[in-house]
Design a protein around this motif. Structure first.
Motif, PDB file in Angstrom:
ATOM      1  N   GLY A 100       0.787  -1.226   0.000  1.00 27.79           N
ATOM      2  CA  GLY A 100       0.000   0.000   0.000  1.00 27.79           C
ATOM      3  C   GLY A 100       0.818   1.275   0.000  1.00 27.79           C
ATOM      4  O   GLY A 100       0.256   2.364   0.093  1.00 27.79           O
ATOM      5  N   ARG A 101       2.126   1.184  -0.120  1.00 28.64           N
ATOM      6  CA  ARG A 101       2.981   2.379  -0.131  1.00 28.64           C
ATOM      7  C   ARG A 101       3.827   2.384  -1.402  1.00 28.64           C
ATOM      8  O   ARG A 101       4.349   1.360  -1.813  1.00 28.64           O
ATOM      9  CB  ARG A 101       3.886   2.408   1.079  1.00 28.64           C
ATOM     10  N   ALA A 102       3.959   3.548  -2.018  1.00 31.59           N
ATOM     11  CA  ALA A 102       4.700   3.648  -3.277  1.00 31.59           C
ATOM     12  C   ALA A 102       6.188   3.860  -3.051  1.00 31.59           C
ATOM     13  O   ALA A 102       6.999   3.464  -3.880  1.00 31.59           O
ATOM     14  CB  ALA A 102       4.142   4.795  -4.112  1.00 31.59           C
ATOM     15  N   GLU A 103       6.571   4.488  -1.954  1.00 29.06           N
ATOM     16  CA  GLU A 103       7.969   4.810  -1.686  1.00 29.06           C
ATOM     17  C   GLU A 103       8.627   3.719  -0.844  1.00 29.06           C
ATOM     18  O   GLU A 103       7.996   3.144   0.035  1.00 29.06           O
ATOM     19  CB  GLU A 103       8.071   6.151  -0.955  1.00 29.06           C
ATOM     20  N   PRO A 104       9.911   3.451  -1.093  1.00 25.09           N
ATOM     21  CA  PRO A 104      10.617   2.456  -0.273  1.00 25.09           C
ATOM     22  C   PRO A 104      10.881   2.984   1.130  1.00 25.09           C
ATOM     23  O   PRO A 104      10.897   4.190   1.372  1.00 25.09           O
ATOM     24  CB  PRO A 104      11.925   2.238  -1.030  1.00 25.09           C
ATOM     25  N   VAL A 105      11.096   2.047   2.044  1.00 23.96           N
ATOM     26  CA  VAL A 105      11.374   2.370   3.439  1.00 23.96           C
ATOM     27  C   VAL A 105      12.785   1.901   3.758  1.00 23.96           C
ATOM     28  O   VAL A 105      13.214   0.840   3.305  1.00 23.96           O
ATOM     29  CB  VAL A 105      10.348   1.655   4.365  1.00 23.96           C
ATOM     30  N   ASP A 106      13.502   2.681   4.540  1.00 18.32           N
ATOM     31  CA  ASP A 106      14.836   2.297   4.982  1.00 18.32           C
ATOM     32  C   ASP A 106      14.703   1.108   5.938  1.00 18.32           C
ATOM     33  O   ASP A 106      13.914   1.158   6.883  1.00 18.32           O
ATOM     34  CB  ASP A 106      15.497   3.471   5.701  1.00 18.32           C
ATOM     35  N   PRO A 107      15.449   0.016   5.716  1.00 21.58           N
ATOM     36  CA  PRO A 107      15.347  -1.151   6.594  1.00 21.58           C
ATOM     37  C   PRO A 107      15.665  -0.840   8.059  1.00 21.58           C
ATOM     38  O   PRO A 107      15.185  -1.524   8.947  1.00 21.58           O
ATOM     39  CB  PRO A 107      16.369  -2.135   6.027  1.00 21.58           C
ATOM     40  N   LEU A 108      16.446   0.211   8.303  1.00 20.37           N
ATOM     41  CA  LEU A 108      16.765   0.581   9.684  1.00 20.37           C
ATOM     42  C   LEU A 108      15.559   1.155  10.424  1.00 20.37           C
ATOM     43  O   LEU A 108      15.546   1.208  11.652  1.00 20.37           O
ATOM     44  CB  LEU A 108      17.927   1.584   9.709  1.00 20.37           C
ATOM     45  N   ASP A 109      14.527   1.590   9.681  1.00 18.81           N
ATOM     46  CA  ASP A 109      13.305   2.112  10.295  1.00 18.81           C
ATOM     47  C   ASP A 109      12.318   1.007  10.639  1.00 18.81           C
ATOM     48  O   ASP A 109      11.268   1.286  11.220  1.00 18.81           O
ATOM     49  CB  ASP A 109      12.620   3.103   9.354  1.00 18.81           C
ATOM     50  N   LEU A 110      12.631  -0.232  10.272  1.00 15.29           N
ATOM     51  CA  LEU A 110      11.728  -1.363  10.492  1.00 15.29           C
ATOM     52  C   LEU A 110      12.234  -2.248  11.619  1.00 15.29           C
ATOM     53  O   LEU A 110      13.433  -2.454  11.766  1.00 15.29           O
ATOM     54  CB  LEU A 110      11.600  -2.188   9.207  1.00 15.29           C
ATOM     55  N   GLU A 111      11.304  -2.780  12.399  1.00 16.72           N
ATOM     56  CA  GLU A 111      11.639  -3.727  13.453  1.00 16.72           C
ATOM     57  C   GLU A 111      11.242  -5.125  12.996  1.00 16.72           C
ATOM     58  O   GLU A 111      10.124  -5.345  12.550  1.00 16.72           O
ATOM     59  CB  GLU A 111      10.892  -3.392  14.740  1.00 16.72           C
ATOM     60  N   LEU A 112      12.196  -6.049  13.106  1.00 18.89           N
ATOM     61  CA  LEU A 112      11.960  -7.429  12.688  1.00 18.89           C
ATOM     62  C   LEU A 112      12.858  -8.331  13.505  1.00 18.89           C
ATOM     63  O   LEU A 112      14.041  -8.042  13.679  1.00 18.89           O
ATOM     64  CB  LEU A 112      12.274  -7.587  11.198  1.00 18.89           C
ATOM     65  N   GLU A 113      12.315  -9.410  14.027  1.00 18.93           N
ATOM     66  CA  GLU A 113      13.114 -10.371  14.788  1.00 18.93           C
ATOM     67  C   GLU A 113      14.141 -10.999  13.860  1.00 18.93           C
ATOM     68  O   GLU A 113      13.789 -11.516  12.807  1.00 18.93           O
ATOM     69  CB  GLU A 113      12.206 -11.462  15.369  1.00 18.93           C
ATOM     70  N   PRO A 114      15.425 -10.960  14.233  1.00 22.05           N
ATOM     71  CA  PRO A 114      16.454 -11.538  13.360  1.00 22.05           C
ATOM     72  C   PRO A 114      16.303 -13.053  13.220  1.00 22.05           C
ATOM     73  O   PRO A 114      15.863 -13.738  14.136  1.00 22.05           O
ATOM     74  CB  PRO A 114      17.761 -11.212  14.066  1.00 22.05           C
ATOM     75  N   THR A 115      16.670 -13.566  12.060  1.00 15.67           N
ATOM     76  CA  THR A 115      16.656 -14.996  11.778  1.00 15.67           C
ATOM     77  C   THR A 115      18.023 -15.571  12.110  1.00 15.67           C
ATOM     78  O   THR A 115      19.045 -14.949  11.836  1.00 15.67           O
ATOM     79  CB  THR A 115      16.330 -15.230  10.289  1.00 15.67           C
ATOM     80  N   LEU A 116      18.053 -16.761  12.697  1.00 17.83           N
ATOM     81  CA  LEU A 116      19.304 -17.416  13.054  1.00 17.83           C
ATOM     82  C   LEU A 116      19.798 -18.237  11.872  1.00 17.83           C
ATOM     83  O   LEU A 116      19.071 -19.056  11.323  1.00 17.83           O
ATOM     84  CB  LEU A 116      19.102 -18.329  14.267  1.00 17.83           C
ATOM     85  N   PHE A 117      21.048 -18.011  11.469  1.00 16.40           N
ATOM     86  CA  PHE A 117      21.682 -18.747  10.385  1.00 16.40           C
ATOM     87  C   PHE A 117      22.879 -19.494  10.933  1.00 16.40           C
ATOM     88  O   PHE A 117      23.447 -19.113  11.945  1.00 16.40           O
ATOM     89  CB  PHE A 117      22.170 -17.798   9.283  1.00 16.40           C
ATOM     90  N   THR A 118      23.286 -20.540  10.255  1.00 23.38           N
ATOM     91  CA  THR A 118      24.476 -21.273  10.631  1.00 23.38           C
ATOM     92  C   THR A 118      25.459 -21.272   9.469  1.00 23.38           C
ATOM     93  O   THR A 118      25.057 -21.269   8.310  1.00 23.38           O
ATOM     94  CB  THR A 118      24.155 -22.724  11.047  1.00 23.38           C
ATOM     95  N   THR A 119      26.742 -21.250   9.800  1.00 20.83           N
ATOM     96  CA  THR A 119      27.765 -21.304   8.764  1.00 20.83           C
ATOM     97  C   THR A 119      28.271 -22.723   8.556  1.00 20.83           C
ATOM     98  O   THR A 119      29.068 -22.981   7.672  1.00 20.83           O
ATOM     99  CB  THR A 119      28.953 -20.398   9.124  1.00 20.83           C
TER     100      THR A 119
END
Length: 86
Positions: free
Chosen positions: A60-79
Motif C-alpha cells: 500500500g505504499r509507493a515509496e521504499p522504506v529504509d530497513p533501519l526504520d523497520l523492526e523485525l526479529e532476526p533470523t538465526l543462520f548457521t555457517t
C-alpha cells in the motif's frame, strides 16, 4: 620448497574473531513478512537493491522504506554445512 597449510582446528567460540562464529543473526526481509514501523504492523510487498542499497517496499505504499526504520526479529543462520534431506 615446503608450503605450510593453515590449521583446520576449530577455534574456541570465545577466541573466534568477530564475524567468524558458527551462527549469526540478521533480519530477512521478504514478501509477506510482517514488520513493525512507527508502532504499527506492516507487510513487506517486495524488496529491491538500488545502487547497492536495500529498498524495502510495504504493501500500500509507493515509496521504499529504509530497513533501519523497520523492526523485525532476526533470523538465526548457521555457517556449518548441513546435509541435504532427500
Amino acid at each position: 620448497m615446503q608450503v605450510s597449510s593453515p590449521s583446520l582446528v576449530a577455534q574456541d567460540p570465545a577466541e573466534a574473531p568477530w564475524g567468524w562464529s558458527r551462527q549469526f543473526r540478521m533480519p530477512v526481509f521478504k514478501p509477506g513478512t510482517r514488520v513493525r514501523r512507527d508502532g504499527s504492523w506492516e507487510t513487506v510487498s517486495h524488496v529491491a537493491l538500488r545502487r547497492q542499497d536495500l529498498a524495502v517496499y510495504l504493501v500500500g505504499r509507493a515509496e521504499p522504506v529504509d530497513p533501519l526504520d523497520l523492526e523485525l526479529e532476526p533470523t538465526l543462520f548457521t555457517t556449518a554445512r548441513v546435509p541435504e534431506r532427500h
